[in-house]
Every structure is written in structure tokens, then in C-alpha cells.
Design a protein around this motif. Sequence first.
Motif, PDB file in Angstrom:
ATOM      1  N   ARG A  14      31.199  56.666 -86.178  1.00 12.10           N
ATOM      2  CA  ARG A  14      30.284  55.800 -85.440  1.00 12.10           C
ATOM      3  C   ARG A  14      29.552  56.629 -84.408  1.00 12.10           C
ATOM      4  O   ARG A  14      30.118  57.404 -83.683  1.00 12.10           O
ATOM      5  CB  ARG A  14      31.086  54.682 -84.760  1.00 12.10           C
ATOM      6  CG  ARG A  14      30.230  53.753 -83.915  1.00 12.10           C
ATOM      7  CD  ARG A  14      31.119  52.734 -83.237  1.00 12.10           C
ATOM      8  NE  ARG A  14      30.363  51.938 -82.299  1.00 12.10           N
ATOM      9  CZ  ARG A  14      29.795  50.801 -82.587  1.00 12.10           C
ATOM     10  NH1 ARG A  14      29.882  50.340 -83.810  1.00 12.10           N
ATOM     11  NH2 ARG A  14      29.132  50.113 -81.682  1.00 12.10           N
ATOM     12  N   ASP A 110      42.151  40.597 -94.134  1.00 16.07           N
ATOM     13  CA  ASP A 110      40.862  40.384 -93.491  1.00 16.07           C
ATOM     14  C   ASP A 110      40.273  41.666 -92.907  1.00 16.07           C
ATOM     15  O   ASP A 110      39.226  41.632 -92.267  1.00 16.07           O
ATOM     16  CB  ASP A 110      40.967  39.323 -92.400  1.00 16.07           C
ATOM     17  CG  ASP A 110      42.039  39.661 -91.365  1.00 16.07           C
ATOM     18  OD1 ASP A 110      42.831  40.593 -91.617  1.00 16.07           O
ATOM     19  OD2 ASP A 110      42.077  38.983 -90.326  1.00 16.07           O
ATOM     20  N   ASP A 111      40.920  42.803 -93.111  1.00 18.93           N
ATOM     21  CA  ASP A 111      40.414  44.077 -92.613  1.00 18.93           C
ATOM     22  C   ASP A 111      39.743  44.869 -93.725  1.00 18.93           C
ATOM     23  O   ASP A 111      40.025  44.664 -94.915  1.00 18.93           O
ATOM     24  CB  ASP A 111      41.548  44.916 -92.008  1.00 18.93           C
ATOM     25  CG  ASP A 111      41.922  44.449 -90.605  1.00 18.93           C
ATOM     26  OD1 ASP A 111      41.272  43.509 -90.124  1.00 18.93           O
ATOM     27  OD2 ASP A 111      42.863  45.006 -90.022  1.00 18.93           O
ATOM     28  N   SER A 129      37.782  45.712 -88.603  1.00 18.56           N
ATOM     29  CA  SER A 129      37.289  44.348 -88.749  1.00 18.56           C
ATOM     30  C   SER A 129      35.973  44.373 -89.520  1.00 18.56           C
ATOM     31  O   SER A 129      35.278  45.383 -89.551  1.00 18.56           O
ATOM     32  CB  SER A 129      37.095  43.711 -87.371  1.00 18.56           C
ATOM     33  OG  SER A 129      36.171  44.471 -86.606  1.00 18.56           O
ATOM     34  N   PRO A 130      35.603  43.262 -90.180  1.00 21.56           N
ATOM     35  CA  PRO A 130      34.367  43.250 -90.967  1.00 21.56           C
ATOM     36  C   PRO A 130      33.119  43.606 -90.169  1.00 21.56           C
ATOM     37  O   PRO A 130      32.166  44.159 -90.721  1.00 21.56           O
ATOM     38  CB  PRO A 130      34.302  41.805 -91.482  1.00 21.56           C
ATOM     39  CG  PRO A 130      35.729  41.361 -91.524  1.00 21.56           C
ATOM     40  CD  PRO A 130      36.381  42.017 -90.346  1.00 21.56           C
ATOM     41  N   ASP A 131      33.100  43.317 -88.851  1.00 18.31           N
ATOM     42  CA  ASP A 131      31.928  43.648 -88.052  1.00 18.31           C
ATOM     43  C   ASP A 131      31.948  45.101 -87.579  1.00 18.31           C
ATOM     44  O   ASP A 131      31.009  45.569 -86.921  1.00 18.31           O
ATOM     45  CB  ASP A 131      31.806  42.712 -86.847  1.00 18.31           C
ATOM     46  CG  ASP A 131      33.023  42.769 -85.917  1.00 18.31           C
ATOM     47  OD1 ASP A 131      33.897  43.657 -86.111  1.00 18.31           O
ATOM     48  OD2 ASP A 131      33.102  41.925 -85.008  1.00 18.31           O
ATOM     49  N   GLY A 132      33.006  45.852 -87.874  1.00 15.81           N
ATOM     50  CA  GLY A 132      33.079  47.258 -87.516  1.00 15.81           C
ATOM     51  C   GLY A 132      33.421  47.532 -86.072  1.00 15.81           C
ATOM     52  O   GLY A 132      33.456  48.693 -85.654  1.00 15.81           O
ATOM     53  N   GLU A 133      33.694  46.495 -85.283  1.00 15.14           N
ATOM     54  CA  GLU A 133      33.925  46.692 -83.851  1.00 15.14           C
ATOM     55  C   GLU A 133      35.373  47.027 -83.515  1.00 15.14           C
ATOM     56  O   GLU A 133      35.650  47.593 -82.469  1.00 15.14           O
ATOM     57  CB  GLU A 133      33.486  45.449 -83.071  1.00 15.14           C
ATOM     58  CG  GLU A 133      31.985  45.179 -83.128  1.00 15.14           C
ATOM     59  CD  GLU A 133      31.179  46.235 -82.401  1.00 15.14           C
ATOM     60  OE1 GLU A 133      31.767  47.057 -81.676  1.00 15.14           O
ATOM     61  OE2 GLU A 133      29.950  46.258 -82.570  1.00 15.14           O
ATOM     62  N   GLU A 134      36.303  46.630 -84.344  1.00 14.04           N
ATOM     63  CA  GLU A 134      37.713  46.867 -84.053  1.00 14.04           C
ATOM     64  C   GLU A 134      38.358  47.588 -85.219  1.00 14.04           C
ATOM     65  O   GLU A 134      38.099  47.274 -86.383  1.00 14.04           O
ATOM     66  CB  GLU A 134      38.438  45.541 -83.787  1.00 14.04           C
ATOM     67  CG  GLU A 134      37.923  44.808 -82.552  1.00 14.04           C
ATOM     68  CD  GLU A 134      38.705  43.535 -82.297  1.00 14.04           C
ATOM     69  OE1 GLU A 134      39.707  43.309 -82.997  1.00 14.04           O
ATOM     70  OE2 GLU A 134      38.301  42.777 -81.395  1.00 14.04           O
ATOM     71  N   HIS A 168      37.113  51.296 -80.587  1.00 13.16           N
ATOM     72  CA  HIS A 168      35.880  50.625 -80.166  1.00 13.16           C
ATOM     73  C   HIS A 168      36.213  49.392 -79.333  1.00 13.16           C
ATOM     74  O   HIS A 168      37.145  48.649 -79.636  1.00 13.16           O
ATOM     75  CB  HIS A 168      35.055  50.206 -81.389  1.00 13.16           C
ATOM     76  CG  HIS A 168      34.562  51.355 -82.183  1.00 13.16           C
ATOM     77  ND1 HIS A 168      33.342  51.948 -81.978  1.00 13.16           N
ATOM     78  CD2 HIS A 168      35.145  52.057 -83.184  1.00 13.16           C
ATOM     79  CE1 HIS A 168      33.186  52.940 -82.822  1.00 13.16           C
ATOM     80  NE2 HIS A 168      34.266  53.033 -83.563  1.00 13.16           N
ATOM     81  N   PRO A 170      33.915  46.271 -77.905  1.00 10.98           N
ATOM     82  CA  PRO A 170      32.590  45.664 -77.794  1.00 10.98           C
ATOM     83  C   PRO A 170      32.199  45.449 -76.339  1.00 10.98           C
ATOM     84  O   PRO A 170      32.979  44.935 -75.549  1.00 10.98           O
ATOM     85  CB  PRO A 170      32.741  44.334 -78.540  1.00 10.98           C
ATOM     86  CG  PRO A 170      33.902  44.553 -79.463  1.00 10.98           C
ATOM     87  CD  PRO A 170      34.825  45.500 -78.758  1.00 10.98           C
TER      88      PRO A 170
END
Length: 430
Positions: A14, A110-111, A129-134, A168, A170
Amino acid sequence: MSGDVVIDLGERPRGPEPELFAGRPRPPARWWRVALPLLLALGTLTAGAAPPTGPPTVTVPATDPADFLLLGDRLLVLQGLLPTDGAAREMVAYRLPGGEPLWRRALPDDDVPMGLTVHGDLLLVSTGSPDGEEASTSALTLDGGEPRWQRPGRALPVAGGGVLLETHRPGPGYTVRAVDPATGEPGWAVPVAAEGFAAYRYAGGGVDLVAAVSPAGRVELHDPATGARLGAADLPSVGQAGNRYLELIGDVLLVGDGTGGIAGYDVPSLRRRWALPPDPQMGWASPCGPGVCLHRPDAGVRVVDPATGRTRWADPRWSHLVLVGDRLLAEAGRPDDREDRPLAVLDPATGRVLGELGRWQALWEWPAAQPRYGLRRLADGRMLLAELDMAAARTRVLTVLPSWARRCGAQAGTLVCQAPENTLRIWHLR
């Protein structure tokens, strides 16, 4: 086992992405001079002749797509990669050469799987996580898949030993933290400001330098083994006004200025060495032996001196160069081509072609990261396998395999490929 082995499922850590620009098409390399005799010889194979007897095949189940890692007498398979495929996410280990299952460990459904790192007798599995934040990393034993520890963050191996976790958060930014690979206990940490990013230099199979970059352009260099700060400077062109492109290559830090221009800074003092004028065809930079490769988006590369920025040589044919021993392996065609491409062996100092290998998909061995094999799809759907001899700058055809597979991996004479019908096929080539 000595050293670390990594599968990174992402394009890059990232942080800054290279800014791409349009470029004009380039002529292909003259690979036909080497490939033509081979293709004529293969004509009888594709015209209905009985296929040659290939090496014995072992088949194990694996969702398509899956990621896999060959590690001595084990095959480690990470499956359920896509969130929409409905398959359970899990790690499965098989014993080689027979393919007998050893253990199976479920992962959070869910990961999203992010990568595998082998460290000593532990397998570190990073998911996000799907949003890439965690992100989270779990340590499993190689022998039985038993859990040892779990910590937030994506695992990055450190050259010479050790592990970093990139966590990460957010909003307020994120943290790069060292952990004890055996226990997961935290060590030193470097905070990265919100809207900033971290960049890494890789050598010896892992990270050997960390750069933390703030939105205002403050760059701090840290030793990944100790966390000690090695240098710091304010580089305004790195900040929000720039294109946020930053790359650590050898002893130079490359910084893009948002217009295709690029500057080189000394590591670790961060004094500016040189600057190149804006070039609308500038894509991204990569290490390529004693020089720095500046790539164009469609094809074409310029090799510059990291000390002065002067151009050593340039060639419009090549889209990717990588140092193998004391030579460069060059690929022609667009960088995003997925099929086999013309390959050549080059002199790193001059760019002179030492040998043309023909048209292949280069297959890199683990953990040595050497391009030992080449694959090519035949007209009847089978797959030609050859050995790439970089020292002699030539290829040696080994066998014809029964079906084409785009995703393959190899180690010490064992080849694994994703096959249709949710299977992996294993060939022992010795």
C-alpha cells in the motif's frame, strides 16, 4: 529451512502507485530466428502425432484460483481466494511426491487472502478486510497447521531474519511494527501519518530499508532490524502536490514530481544527486543490475546511472528486465501481457543482446527466484516446457505436458500448475 519465502498476492505494498502515460507501440523482438527451428520440429507434435510420454503426474484438489507454495517435501495451498466463488478459505498442506494430505486449517470467510510468508518452522498467513483497510496475520506451524499467534497487520519479511507487520488504521494513518516471528510479541514501531505511506527496499529475500513518508513530504529512513532512524529530509515533491511516486533502489531514492520528471536522492543522507526533466512517457522504475530501469507503460526501457542520472543505454523493445546472475533477462511485449512473450539475455552494462531465447512464459523457481523454466502453449492445447539456460543464453526443451496452465510454480525440479476442474497438477521433472 534457512531464509524466508514469500508469496505476495498484491501488486505492491500500500502506498504510491506509478503514474502511467500513453506510449506508442514498439516492434517485437526478433525471437523468430531462435524459435523457428523449434516450431518446425514441433509441427509433427501438433499435427496429430502421438504425444511424447511426459513425467508422472500427481493431482490434488484446489479451488480455481488458488495460490500455492512448494517448500521441500510439502505443497502449501491457499484456496478460496475470490470473495464470490463460494469456496471456503483455507490452508491445505500436502506431502510430496505423492500428494497425501497433511493438514487443513480454515481461514476467516469474510477476509481476503493477501500473502504467505514462511519463517523458520512457521507459516505466516496474511488476510485483509474487503475494503483493504484492515489486515491480520496468523502464524501456523508448518508441520501440523497449529495456530501459534495472531496479530493485526500484513506480514513483510526482513532481510536476515525478523518480520514487520504493516497495520492500517482508517483516518489516523497506520504503523509499521517489528514482531518476534516465534511469538508475535511486538518490538519497535514507526507511525505513518494519515494520507502518508511507507515504501520498502528489498534485498536478500526481505525488507532491508523502510521509508515513512508524510503528506507534506517528510521522509524518514529506518533500519528494519532495529527501527533506528538512518536519515530524514523534507522533500516537498513527495507530498500531495506530486504524484506520490517514490521508490527505493539500491543506494538511491527515486521521487516523481507529478509531470513525468524524476529525481534521485542519496541514501541515507537524502541529498539530491540528480534530476531528469519531465517525460510524458515515464511510467515506473525498477532495479536492473548496476543501473536503474525507467520503464514506459507500453514497452521500452531506459537504463540510467544511479549516481548521475545519465542514460547508459535504452531499447524500445523490452517491457521488463530483471538481473539473473551477471546478466539481464529481458521480456518484450506489453507489461500486462499474460501469455508467453519473446525473451532475450542482455549484457547489463550495454544492453547488447547475448542470446534470444524464443517466445516463452518465464517460470520463476522458489525460493531462489531464478527463471529456470519457460512455458509455451501449443496449438492443440498442450504445454511445451523448456529449461532457460541464462549462462549459455539458450533454451533446452524438456517435455510436452498434457494441458496448458497459466499459473505455475516450481522448486528443485518439481512443477505445480493450476489445472481445470479445481485441481493442481504436480510433475517431478528430475
